[in-house]
Motif scaffolding. Structure first.
Motif, PDB file in Angstrom:
ATOM      1  N   GLU A 130       0.878  -1.271  -0.094  1.00  0.00           N
ATOM      2  CA  GLU A 130      -0.062  -0.098   0.011  1.00  0.00           C
ATOM      3  C   GLU A 130       1.067   1.122  -0.122  1.00  0.00           C
ATOM      4  OE1 GLU A 130      -3.161   2.222   3.031  1.00  0.00           O
ATOM      5  OE2 GLU A 130      -2.509   0.245   3.400  1.00  0.00           O
ATOM      6  N   HIS A 131       1.901   1.256   0.652  1.00  0.00           N
ATOM      7  CA  HIS A 131       2.786   2.544   0.957  1.00  0.00           C
ATOM      8  C   HIS A 131       4.226   2.211   0.218  1.00  0.00           C
ATOM      9  CE1 HIS A 131       0.186   4.594   3.554  1.00  0.00           C
ATOM     10  NE2 HIS A 131      -0.193   3.520   3.927  1.00  0.00           N
ATOM     11  N   LYS A 132       4.323   1.110  -0.712  1.00  0.00           N
ATOM     12  CA  LYS A 132       5.573   1.039  -1.485  1.00  0.00           C
ATOM     13  C   LYS A 132       6.067   2.267  -2.025  1.00  0.00           C
ATOM     14  CE  LYS A 132       5.511  -1.263  -5.403  1.00  0.00           C
ATOM     15  NZ  LYS A 132       5.910  -0.471  -6.468  1.00  0.00           N
ATOM     16  N   ASP A 133       5.369   3.297  -2.575  1.00  0.00           N
ATOM     17  CA  ASP A 133       5.852   4.614  -3.213  1.00  0.00           C
ATOM     18  C   ASP A 133       5.405   5.682  -2.361  1.00  0.00           C
ATOM     19  OD1 ASP A 133       6.780   3.152  -5.541  1.00  0.00           O
ATOM     20  OD2 ASP A 133       4.697   3.031  -6.196  1.00  0.00           O
ATOM     21  N   THR A 134       5.068   5.607  -1.029  1.00  0.00           N
ATOM     22  CA  THR A 134       4.885   6.698  -0.067  1.00  0.00           C
ATOM     23  C   THR A 134       6.199   7.146   0.392  1.00  0.00           C
ATOM     24  OG1 THR A 134       2.688   5.755   0.570  1.00  0.00           O
ATOM     25  CG2 THR A 134       3.595   7.415   1.847  1.00  0.00           C
ATOM     26  N   VAL A 135       6.404   8.340  -0.055  1.00  0.00           N
ATOM     27  CA  VAL A 135       7.937   8.944   0.135  1.00  0.00           C
ATOM     28  C   VAL A 135       8.066   9.666   1.235  1.00  0.00           C
ATOM     29  CG1 VAL A 135       9.820  10.326  -0.762  1.00  0.00           C
ATOM     30  CG2 VAL A 135       8.377   9.064  -2.344  1.00  0.00           C
ATOM     31  N   MET A 136       9.134   9.295   1.971  1.00  0.00           N
ATOM     32  CA  MET A 136       9.370   9.909   3.436  1.00  0.00           C
ATOM     33  C   MET A 136      10.832  10.301   3.396  1.00  0.00           C
ATOM     34  SD  MET A 136       8.953   6.689   6.064  1.00  0.00           S
ATOM     35  CE  MET A 136       9.130   7.720   7.454  1.00  0.00           C
ATOM     36  N   VAL A 137      11.380  11.051   4.344  1.00  0.00           N
ATOM     37  CA  VAL A 137      12.787  11.068   4.617  1.00  0.00           C
ATOM     38  C   VAL A 137      13.398   9.809   5.365  1.00  0.00           C
ATOM     39  CG1 VAL A 137      12.609  12.773   6.601  1.00  0.00           C
ATOM     40  CG2 VAL A 137      14.627  12.567   5.266  1.00  0.00           C
ATOM     41  N   GLY A 138      14.452   9.249   5.085  1.00  0.00           N
ATOM     42  CA  GLY A 138      15.123   8.335   5.854  1.00  0.00           C
ATOM     43  C   GLY A 138      16.095   8.930   6.932  1.00  0.00           C
ATOM     44  N   ARG A 139      16.134   8.304   7.751  1.00  0.00           N
ATOM     45  CA  ARG A 139      16.800   8.742   9.243  1.00  0.00           C
ATOM     46  C   ARG A 139      18.113   8.218   9.628  1.00  0.00           C
ATOM     47  NH1 ARG A 139      11.168  10.290   9.718  1.00  0.00           N
ATOM     48  NH2 ARG A 139      10.865  12.365   9.842  1.00  0.00           N
ATOM     49  N   ALA A 399      12.433  10.029  -6.951  1.00  0.00           N
ATOM     50  CA  ALA A 399      12.267   8.802  -7.997  1.00  0.00           C
ATOM     51  C   ALA A 399      13.628   8.232  -8.379  1.00  0.00           C
ATOM     52  CB  ALA A 399      11.680   9.318  -9.132  1.00  0.00           C
ATOM     53  N   GLY A 400      14.841   9.127  -8.546  1.00  0.00           N
ATOM     54  CA  GLY A 400      16.177   8.874  -8.708  1.00  0.00           C
ATOM     55  C   GLY A 400      16.745   7.964  -7.859  1.00  0.00           C
ATOM     56  N   THR A 401      16.538   8.464  -6.466  1.00  0.00           N
ATOM     57  CA  THR A 401      17.315   7.770  -5.427  1.00  0.00           C
ATOM     58  C   THR A 401      16.410   6.514  -4.855  1.00  0.00           C
ATOM     59  OG1 THR A 401      16.290   9.046  -3.891  1.00  0.00           O
ATOM     60  CG2 THR A 401      18.228   9.654  -4.605  1.00  0.00           C
ATOM     61  N   LEU A 402      15.189   6.483  -5.433  1.00  0.00           N
ATOM     62  CA  LEU A 402      14.271   5.325  -4.994  1.00  0.00           C
ATOM     63  C   LEU A 402      13.783   4.438  -6.224  1.00  0.00           C
ATOM     64  CD1 LEU A 402      11.741   7.440  -2.549  1.00  0.00           C
ATOM     65  CD2 LEU A 402      13.792   5.759  -1.890  1.00  0.00           C
ATOM     66  N   ARG A 403      14.840   4.529  -7.258  1.00  0.00           N
ATOM     67  CA  ARG A 403      14.598   3.893  -8.625  1.00  0.00           C
ATOM     68  C   ARG A 403      14.621   2.193  -8.211  1.00  0.00           C
ATOM     69  NH1 ARG A 403      19.451   5.936  -8.644  1.00  0.00           N
ATOM     70  NH2 ARG A 403      21.198   4.889  -9.323  1.00  0.00           N
ATOM     71  N   HIS A 404      15.310   1.747  -7.184  1.00  0.00           N
ATOM     72  CA  HIS A 404      15.298   0.236  -7.157  1.00  0.00           C
ATOM     73  C   HIS A 404      14.381  -0.401  -6.008  1.00  0.00           C
ATOM     74  CE1 HIS A 404      18.742   0.421  -9.603  1.00  0.00           C
ATOM     75  NE2 HIS A 404      19.494   1.300  -8.918  1.00  0.00           N
ATOM     76  N   VAL A 405      13.193   0.287  -5.574  1.00  0.00           N
ATOM     77  CA  VAL A 405      12.337   0.056  -4.810  1.00  0.00           C
ATOM     78  C   VAL A 405      11.637  -1.316  -5.291  1.00  0.00           C
ATOM     79  CG1 VAL A 405      10.144   0.547  -3.489  1.00  0.00           C
ATOM     80  CG2 VAL A 405      12.062   2.294  -3.495  1.00  0.00           C
ATOM     81  N   ASP A 406      11.358  -1.216  -6.360  1.00  0.00           N
ATOM     82  CA  ASP A 406      10.620  -2.540  -6.808  1.00  0.00           C
ATOM     83  C   ASP A 406      11.410  -3.684  -6.791  1.00  0.00           C
ATOM     84  OD1 ASP A 406       8.346  -1.420  -7.581  1.00  0.00           O
ATOM     85  OD2 ASP A 406       8.599  -1.088  -9.672  1.00  0.00           O
ATOM     86  N   ALA A 407      12.673  -3.330  -7.183  1.00  0.00           N
ATOM     87  CA  ALA A 407      13.703  -4.852  -6.924  1.00  0.00           C
ATOM     88  C   ALA A 407      13.825  -5.358  -5.543  1.00  0.00           C
ATOM     89  CB  ALA A 407      15.083  -4.160  -7.676  1.00  0.00           C
ATOM     90  N   ILE A 408      13.868  -4.109  -4.682  1.00  0.00           N
ATOM     91  CA  ILE A 408      13.921  -4.568  -3.273  1.00  0.00           C
ATOM     92  C   ILE A 408      12.803  -5.282  -2.943  1.00  0.00           C
ATOM     93  CG2 ILE A 408      14.158  -3.708  -0.969  1.00  0.00           C
ATOM     94  CD1 ILE A 408      15.698  -1.425  -2.119  1.00  0.00           C
ATOM     95  N   PHE A 409      11.543  -4.857  -3.352  1.00  0.00           N
ATOM     96  CA  PHE A 409      10.371  -5.642  -3.028  1.00  0.00           C
ATOM     97  C   PHE A 409      10.146  -6.981  -3.449  1.00  0.00           C
ATOM     98  CE2 PHE A 409       8.683  -1.858  -0.867  1.00  0.00           C
ATOM     99  CZ  PHE A 409       7.399  -2.331  -0.504  1.00  0.00           C
ATOM    100  N   ARG A 411      12.916  -8.825  -3.927  1.00  0.00           N
ATOM    101  CA  ARG A 411      13.562  -9.611  -2.795  1.00  0.00           C
ATOM    102  C   ARG A 411      13.145  -9.928  -1.906  1.00  0.00           C
ATOM    103  NH1 ARG A 411      19.025  -6.619  -3.638  1.00  0.00           N
ATOM    104  NH2 ARG A 411      18.409  -5.242  -1.705  1.00  0.00           N
ATOM    105  N   VAL A 412      12.263  -9.199  -1.326  1.00  0.00           N
ATOM    106  CA  VAL A 412      11.507  -9.415  -0.009  1.00  0.00           C
ATOM    107  C   VAL A 412      10.379 -10.454  -0.187  1.00  0.00           C
ATOM    108  CG1 VAL A 412      10.376  -8.377   1.765  1.00  0.00           C
ATOM    109  CG2 VAL A 412      12.479  -7.411   1.059  1.00  0.00           C
ATOM    110  N   PHE A 413       9.627  -9.915  -1.213  1.00  0.00           N
ATOM    111  CA  PHE A 413       8.389 -10.593  -1.301  1.00  0.00           C
ATOM    112  C   PHE A 413       8.045 -11.566  -2.472  1.00  0.00           C
ATOM    113  CE2 PHE A 413       7.404  -6.275   0.718  1.00  0.00           C
ATOM    114  CZ  PHE A 413       6.763  -6.891   1.886  1.00  0.00           C
ATOM    115  N   GLY A 414       9.251 -11.547  -3.163  1.00  0.00           N
ATOM    116  CA  GLY A 414       9.225 -12.397  -4.652  1.00  0.00           C
ATOM    117  C   GLY A 414       8.429 -11.704  -5.724  1.00  0.00           C
ATOM    118  N   SER A 415       8.005 -10.676  -5.469  1.00  0.00           N
ATOM    119  CA  SER A 415       7.362  -9.838  -6.588  1.00  0.00           C
ATOM    120  C   SER A 415       7.346  -8.433  -6.253  1.00  0.00           C
ATOM    121  CB  SER A 415       5.670 -10.420  -6.844  1.00  0.00           C
ATOM    122  OG  SER A 415       4.980  -9.630  -7.724  1.00  0.00           O
ATOM    123  N   ALA A 416       7.171  -7.616  -7.112  1.00  0.00           N
ATOM    124  CA  ALA A 416       6.990  -6.079  -6.811  1.00  0.00           C
ATOM    125  C   ALA A 416       5.622  -5.532  -6.938  1.00  0.00           C
ATOM    126  CB  ALA A 416       8.003  -5.312  -7.702  1.00  0.00           C
ATOM    127  N   ALA A 417       4.831  -6.459  -7.168  1.00  0.00           N
ATOM    128  CA  ALA A 417       3.299  -6.142  -7.378  1.00  0.00           C
ATOM    129  C   ALA A 417       2.212  -6.838  -6.682  1.00  0.00           C
ATOM    130  CB  ALA A 417       2.916  -6.343  -8.894  1.00  0.00           C
TER     131      ALA A 417
END
Length: 417
Positions: A130-139, A399-409, A411-417
């Motif tokens: 639900e929040h895969k693309d909900t951008v926030m600042v990392g800390r 979007a540039g620094t977060l361009r690999h979010v789908d790949a990380i998902f 890796r974690v879930f077996g699918s980015a969708a």
């Protein structure tokens, strides 16, 4: 465990009645195997099956006299049967019954916890996507770092939860061992084959070499797994608590009384030390572990069960505020994108030292309250000489620094969708 932190299933599982029922199941399984081998007459085993029962009040009354709970239990059960009751507990020592029954209860507790953990994992997975693309600042160290997404945070908790599940499954197998090998584990009064048959009926494996008791490293493995799981839940609770601070307010947990997950985790962690202390018993057994386990095994499983239930509810109803996340990320006037700019300048031909000096100069200006990083860099001839306005602007797009979010998902879930 006090009622406030106890759910009905675990309360029933660790009740005196369930404990006596499980002891009786061990006693009956042993008697029936002995009957099949001709040790107990067929008529007597039929009477035992038909009449074996117990009254907790009667057990308590006998225990008040004999000061031994298993003797009190066996006496009460034998009374309910009549003359055939003499075959109950034949060839067994108290720990044969207590340890074997406790293994059954620990396995059942693990099964309940695994079901609760699966419910938590399902919520984490749903909300992560639900929040895969909900951008926030990392800390890092509490300080704003590079852009992140709230979905990644949830996915991290999910990934850790999967590891906790694997540890709990392993711990379940670790404690799924019983023993009927007597006072020092030598099977002096029952053929080892009886032990094998009885434990098979009860769904347990045979402890390869017990003393009077099952080695307590098994129990310590379970308590340790529970403590790690509790600490993972504490990690989530701590993060939510920080994110809903007044000055952050990026999320908000749904209100419910008694959501003290972090506090309960401290208690579960404290039980690990007690479980480890139970491992070095004297010789072939002393009794020092008994009182400890009467507390830590019911309490640890009950607390983690409650923590899982409450955290599942919190995450399921967690309110997320993307607009506030965007506001917070903008507070640093673009400083969170400084690494992206540095790399772009280096890629455009500047030395790393030169690129660093440029970015640092403008970053310090922003830190002093003068404009934004993007504005400062855009007006710098050294930057415009190597970066087009479009390329510079792209450095400030999450979007540039977060361009690999789908790949990380994936890796974690077996699918980015």
């Amino acid at each position: 465990m006090i009622e406030r932190y106890t759910r009905p299933e675990m309360k029933a599982l660790w009740s005196d009645r369930t404990r006596y029922e499980t002891w009786l199941a061990v006693e009956l399984a042993a008697t029936e195997v002995l009957a099949a081998r001709g040790v107990v007459p067929g008529g007597d085993v039929a009477a035992i099956r038909a009449k074996a029962a117990f009254d907790p009040a009667r057990i308590a009354a006998i225990e008040a006299e004999v000061k031994h709970d298993v003797i009190a239990f066996v006496t009460a059960v034998a009374e309910s049967i009549g003359p055939a009751g003499r075959h109950i507990h034949y060839g067994l020592t108290s720990s044969d019954v207590v340890d074997t029954a406790q293994a059954i209860l620990m396995v059942r507790a693990c099964d309940a916890l695994l079901a609760g953990l699966d419910r938590l994992l399902a919520v984490l997975k749903r909300r992560a996507f639900e929040h895969k693309d909900t951008v926030m600042v990392g800390r890092t160290h509490g300080i704003h770092a590079e852009p992140y997404t709230f979905g990644l945070k949830l996915a991290s908790w999910y990934s850790e939860g999967r590891r906790n599940r694997a540890r709990l499954v392993a711990a379940r197998e670790e404690v799924r061992f019983g023993k009927l090998s007597g006072a020092v584990g030598t099977s002096a009064h029952l053929d080892p084959g009886v032990e094998v048959e009885v434990l098979a009926r009860l769904g347990l494996a045979v402890e390869p070499l017990a003393t009077q008791v099952i080695p307590r490293d098994r129990h310590a493995a379970l308590v340790s797994a529970l403590a790690i799981l509790a600490s993972s839940l504490d990690r989530i609770a701590t993060e939510i608590r920080h994110l809903q601070r007044t000055d952050v307010r990026e999320v908000e947990e749904p209100f419910a009384p008694g959501q003290n997950v972090s506090g309960l985790a401290r208690l579960v962690r404290s039980y690990v030390q007690a479980a480890l202390e139970d491992i070095p018993l004297w010789h072939e057994r002393d009794i020092s572990h008994s009182s400890v386990e009467r507390v830590i095994l019911p309490d640890a499983t009950t607390l983690v069960d409650t923590m899982l239930h409450r955290m599942t509810g919190i995450l399921d109803g967690l309110l997320v505020y993307p607009e506030r996340m965007a506001e917070n990320m903008a507070l640093m006037k673009g400083l969170v994108f400084s690494q992206a700019v540095l790399l772009a300048l280096a890629a455009a031909g500047l030395s790393r030292e030169a690129a660093y000096a440029i970015v640092q100069r403008h970053a310090m200006s922003v830190w002093a309250g003068r404009g934004s990083l993007h504005e400062g860099l855009a007006s710098d001839p050294e930057v415009s000489a190597v970066l087009t306005p479009e390329r510079l602007s792209a450095c400030f797009d999450p979007a540039g620094t977060l361009r690999h979010v789908d790949a990380i998902f994936a890796r974690v879930f077996g699918s980015a969708a």
